[in-house]
Structures are given as structure tokens and as C-alpha cells.
Design an enzyme around this catalytic site. Structure first.
Site, short mmCIF file in Angstrom:
data_model
loop_
_atom_site.label_atom_id
_atom_site.label_comp_id
_atom_site.label_asym_id
_atom_site.label_seq_id
_atom_site.Cartn_x
_atom_site.Cartn_y
_atom_site.Cartn_z
N SER A 60 0.82 -1.22 0.00
CA SER A 60 0.00 0.00 0.00
C SER A 60 0.85 1.26 0.00
CB SER A 60 -0.92 0.01 1.22
OG SER A 60 -1.64 1.23 1.29
N SER A 96 -0.85 4.18 0.60
CA SER A 96 -1.70 5.13 1.33
C SER A 96 -0.91 5.96 2.35
CB SER A 96 -2.85 4.40 2.01
OG SER A 96 -3.78 3.92 1.07
N LYS A 117 -13.78 -4.97 4.28
CA LYS A 117 -14.72 -3.88 3.96
C LYS A 117 -16.16 -4.21 4.31
CE LYS A 117 -12.02 -1.63 0.35
NZ LYS A 117 -12.08 -0.93 -0.93
N ASP A 147 -15.29 4.87 -1.66
CA ASP A 147 -14.85 4.16 -2.86
C ASP A 147 -15.72 4.47 -4.08
OD1 ASP A 147 -12.59 2.79 -1.99
OD2 ASP A 147 -13.73 1.06 -1.29
N GLY A 198 -15.15 -9.39 -11.07
CA GLY A 198 -15.06 -9.39 -9.61
C GLY A 198 -16.35 -8.92 -8.98
N GLY A 231 -15.75 -6.29 -2.35
CA GLY A 231 -16.06 -4.99 -1.76
C GLY A 231 -15.91 -3.83 -2.72
N TYR A 248 -3.66 -0.50 -8.66
CA TYR A 248 -2.82 0.67 -8.92
C TYR A 248 -1.33 0.37 -8.81
CZ TYR A 248 -2.26 0.87 -3.85
OH TYR A 248 -1.97 0.56 -2.55
#
Length: 311
Positions: free
Chosen positions: A15, A17, A66, A102, A127, A130, A256
Site C-alpha cells: 500500500s 496510502s 470492507k 470508494d 469481480g 467490496g 494501482y
């Protein structure tokens, strides 16, 4: 006193983030540290309990939590109820409020970075987890003409298709509150009032003889699976065979990292337009930042930090 925010998920070493959220906190000189809180499912209750502590402003929530985290917050907004998944938790004096940013992040990236208006288009989504819940809801509210869902576990796709059909029946009018008291980030809250005509939503197995025709003829292909993600068991793989890539469509991979997944590479080779998941990640994170701090998200700084982190 230093305060904290974090990402609750499992298998989140990849991640980025922390990079762009920390850049946003630092831009305002806020004494808040953003951390990765890798959490196995058996420890989710403990992790959410940590968010309730005075030194924690909130958290992001990612796979595989999630959906299960909803039961652990005190309150959540209408969008979480409709989608059945949350990705942001805010600590308000020890009371935890759940949000879903999201859906708005997905749609804002699609429109602003992808240059694609989904209204009236035919979409296929790979898919049904979540992220797919949020993306599917956003596409239905944005007025796609048709939406076909598929998943390796077809029961999940069938269930999500049924829920999206049900949401249409409930939401003929203004969109649900995207956040109880959240600011809008670049139009993120404006999911739209839904299609004037019912959206055709159906689940279709990749083994079905009709699947190839549906996929190759769509206007928008969205990958909501983690296939191709760096540091995963499927790194370097694609969720779709090269022969099925729709060359005239926009191929939107919510993965990503890496920036160019195998699916994106195949799509470019086929002549399709492409969009990776970086913009969605930053837009949803910007909305989370505003919920935690009440300040306008410095989008340019966050996007630059996210891009550098991937380099």
C-alpha cells in the site's frame, strides 16, 4: 499529542496510502501519523477497537475487511447500507462512524481522469467483492445502459447483481447520502440520481458461451479483482485473456500497483484506452482525509506523493 490514522487490511505491504495521506497531514502541519495496521480476520475487532481510542482520528479499511467491519462501527451512512461495504471509519469522540468513499472515488476518476461518461454505456465488471460493490453501485447510479458481472465464485456475482437490481427499485430519486456530514471532494458526493430507465444488470459466467461476445462488445471493462497486484500470488497475471480485450472500450483496472498491470498492457496492445487505479485510490483517500480533519484535501500534493511512491 501525536494522533494516528491507519489502514486496516491484510496483506497490505504494497500500500502507498501512508505516502499520500502523510503528505496531506504534513501540508497542514497536523501532528497525525498514518500507519499500516496489517490485520488478520481474527483480529479485526481489536483493530477497530484501536480506532475508538482518543489518539486515533480514524482509519481506512481495505480487503478483506470492507464488509465485515460494518458490524463493528456505531453508525454508518446511507451509502454504506446500500453498497454493503465501508472503507473509511471516523472517530467522533469515541463513537465510530463508517463511510464509503470508494464509490465516489471510482466515479470521479472514471470521469475526470478517464474522460468517460458512463451514462448510456454497456459495462462489464470482473469481480464481485467490496470494491466491485462500490463500483457497481456507482455505475448504476450514473446511468449505464447495462452492467454484466462475473466472478470466479459465481454465487457472489449473482448476489451482487440481485442487490444492484434491488437498489434501483429503492432509489428512484435523489441519491443516498454519500456521507452523513462529509464534504464533497471534486464532485465525489454527486453519484447521480440514477438512470431514467432501469439498468439491465445480470451475472454471467466466464464459461458461458455468450461471455466473449458480451466482453468484446462492451464500452467499459472494469477489473475489480486483485489479479495482477504487485506482491500478490497473481502478480504479472491478467484476469482476462488477450483475445477478449475490447479494443474500442475503456479498460479500467482498479489495481494501482504496478501502474501498468498485465491487463493494462494487453489493453494498450489491443488499442483500448486505459485507466489504472491510482486516481481512484487518491480520490477516495482525499475524501477520507476531509472526513478526519474537516480540511480541504490537497489533491495535487496527494497525487504527486502517490505517484512518487510508485516510482
Amino acid at each position: 499529542m501525536t494522533k494516528y490514522a491507519g489502514l486496516i487490511g491484510h496483506g497490505i505491504a504494497h500500500s502507498i496510502s501512508p505516502a499520500f495521506q502523510q503528505a496531506a497531514f504534513d501540508r497542514y502541519g497536523l501532528d497525525i501519523r498514518y500507519e499500516l495496521w496489517d490485520t488478520a480476520p481474527a483480529k479485526l475487532t481489536d483493530a477497530v477497537g484501536r480506532v475508538r481510542q482518543p489518539e486515533t482520528v480514524g482509519a481506512n479499511v481495505t480487503v478483506p475487511h470492507k464488509e465485515s467491519a460494518i458490524a463493528l462501527v456505531d453508525e454508518h451512512d446511507d451509502l454504506v447500507r446500500e453498497i454493503g461495504a465501508l472503507n473509511t471509519v471516523v472517530n467522533r469522540g469515541g463513537r465510530l462512524i463508517g463511510y464509503n468513499t470508494d464509490a465516489g472515488g471510482f466515479l470521479t476518476a472514471l470521469r475526470q481522469e478517464g474522460g468517460f461518461d458512463p451514462a448510456g454505456s454497456s459495462a462489464v465488471m470482473l469481480g464481485a467483492g467490496g470494491v466491485a460493490r462500490a463500483a457497481g453501485f456507482a455505475l448504476v447510479r450514473a446511468g449505464v445502459k447495462s452492467l454484466v458481472l462475473t466472478d470466479t465464485i459465481m454465487e457472489r456475482a449473482v448476489e451482487l447483481a440481485s442487490e444492484l437490481k434491488g437498489s434501483q427499485a429503492r432509489n428512484q430519486g435523489p441519491p443516498p447520502r454519500s456521507c452523513i456530514d462529509a464534504p464533497d471532494v471534486g464532485g465525489i458526493a454527486s453519484l447521480g440520481a440514477g438512470a431514467s430507465q432501469p439498468v439491465e444488470v445480470r451475472a454471467l459466467s466466464a464459461e458461458d458461451a455468450r461471455f466473449a461476445e458480451v466482453v468484446t462488445g462492451c464500452d467499459l471493462l472494469v477489473n475489480c479483482t486483485p489479479v495482477g497486484m504487485r506482491h500478490s500470488a497473481t502478480e504479472g497475471q491478467s484476469p482476462l485473456e488477450a483475445r477478449l480485450i475490447p479494443g474500442r472500450a475503456l479498460v479500467y483496472d482498479v489495481v494501482y500497483n504496478p501502474v501498468e498491470t498485465e491487463l493494462i498492457r494487453r489493453a494498450r496492445d489491443a488499442g483500448a484506452r486505459t485507466l489504472n487505479g491510482l486516481a481512484m485510490l487518491v480520490y477516495q483517500g482525499a475524501a477520507s482525509f476531509e472526513l478526519w480533519t474537516g480540511r480541504a484535501a490537497p489533491l495535487d500534493i496527494m497525487m504527486e506523493a502517490a505517484s512518487k511512491a510508485l516510482e
